[in-house]
Design a protein around this motif. Structure first.
Motif, short mmCIF file in Angstrom:
data_model
loop_
_atom_site.label_atom_id
_atom_site.label_comp_id
_atom_site.label_asym_id
_atom_site.label_seq_id
_atom_site.Cartn_x
_atom_site.Cartn_y
_atom_site.Cartn_z
N LYS A 1 45.47 42.84 43.33
CA LYS A 1 45.03 41.74 44.38
C LYS A 1 46.00 41.41 45.26
O LYS A 1 45.88 41.45 46.20
CB LYS A 1 44.44 40.71 43.39
CG LYS A 1 43.20 41.05 42.50
CD LYS A 1 41.99 41.61 43.38
CE LYS A 1 40.74 41.66 42.51
NZ LYS A 1 39.62 41.96 43.25
N ASN B 1 38.61 28.01 44.33
CA ASN B 1 39.07 27.73 43.05
C ASN B 1 38.77 26.49 42.71
O ASN B 1 39.33 26.12 41.32
CB ASN B 1 40.51 28.56 42.97
CG ASN B 1 41.30 27.53 43.77
OD1 ASN B 1 41.06 26.38 43.90
ND2 ASN B 1 42.58 28.25 44.08
N SER C 1 44.72 35.39 40.74
CA SER C 1 45.50 36.22 40.05
C SER C 1 46.52 36.83 41.02
O SER C 1 47.70 37.20 40.71
CB SER C 1 45.10 37.38 39.08
OG SER C 1 45.68 38.04 38.46
N SER D 1 41.83 37.49 44.37
CA SER D 1 41.82 36.60 43.27
C SER D 1 43.00 35.55 43.21
O SER D 1 44.14 36.14 43.92
CB SER D 1 41.77 37.41 41.76
OG SER D 1 42.06 36.71 40.82
#
Ligand code: NDP
Length: 242
Positions: free
Chosen positions: A157, A237, A142, A140
């Motif tokens: 992650k 993204n 994140s 991710s």
């Protein structure tokens, strides 16, 4: 025919990956934990399109459950091995760290990081012995940037990203590649409570991504065409700065 196991095949991104890999003639093993209905629906759609697949159930936090399920699969499929593993099952429990309980931390680490070890270690030896494999880890944004409210999820992650880079160096000689795919905001159940109208202002492409867009990247990494790419983290993204 090659077999591909997609964990979290009952979820939004997982289902799209199953469908895309089936269209490449992989025999897909659609994993679910609690949502058998969703996994079944994906399997029916794949079969209607002429593809092949089957279901498998386990909790990715339980090494014993995974080993039981994989052992059973091997008994049913002697002389076969699972050559593509997509570690996609995941879960988030967002909370500012000052409020975070032990269980909020541990459950997210178990589901997103320990799951990587649990599942991968049950399939890795076969890939190495057969001298061909693809391990694709869904991480991710994140885990790269770190997001407030997600210390648990960002840590998990980021841990998988480190493991991806290390494992890639261990098994590259055996033609087993290990890569990570890092999505930004993708429209699935996981993001259904987010305010897309507000968040899309931060995204140059000005919308959330679709599961099918992530599946397309995974399909490339699962194919022979990606044979010289390993240990990489590929962002998907919409241009969100990481
Ligand atoms: P969904 O919520 O749609 O799907 C989550 C999947 O994970 C489900 O199939 C669920 O199975 C499975 N799962 C959850 N916990 C467990 C468990 N303990 N054992 C086994 N399976 C489990 O999420 P997405 O499709 O959006 O997410 C897929 C992956 O992509 C995750 O790793 C997520 O972290 C990552 N990601 C998603 C982003 C997004 O914006 N959507 C952005 C960045 C990364 P079941 O329902 O059968 O219980």
């Amino acid at each position: 025919m090659k077999y591909a196991l997609i964990t979290g095949g009952s979820g939004g991104i997982g289902s799209a990956i199953c469908t895309r890999l089936a269209s490449m003639n992989f025999k897909v093993i659609i994993h679910y934990n609690s949502n058998k209905e969703a996994a079944k629906k994906t399997l029916i759609n794949i079969k209607n399109d002429g593809g092949e697949g089957e279901l498998i159930q386990f909790d990715v936090t339980s090494k014993r459950a995974i080993n039981n399920a994989i052992d059973k699969w091997k008994e049913k499929n002697p002389n076969q091995y699972i050559s593509v593993l997509v570690n996609n099952a995941g879960y988030s429990k967002d909370m500012l760290m000052i409020w975070m309980e032990d269980n909020d931390w541990n459950s997210v680490i178990d589901t997103n990081l320990n799951s990587f070890f649990n599942t991968t270690s049950s399939l890795l030896k076969d890939m190495v012995l057969n001298k061909w494999g693809r391990i694709i880890n869904i991480v991710s944004l994140s885990g790269i940037k770190g997001l407030p409210g997600q210390t648990n999820y960002s840590a998990a992650k980021a841990g998988v990203i480190g493991a991806t880079k290390a494992l890639a160096q261990e098994v590259g000689r055996k033609k087993v590649t290990v890569n990570a795919v890092a999505p930004g905001y993708i429209s699935t159940d996981m993001t259904q409570d987010l305010d897309e109208k507000q968040l899309r202002k931060l995204i140059p492409i000005n919308r959330f991504g679709k599961p099918e867009e992530v599946a397309e990247l995974v399909a490339f990494l699962a194919s022979d065409n990606s044979s010289y790419i390993t240990g990489e983290v590929i962002n998907i993204n919409g241009g969100l700065y990481t």
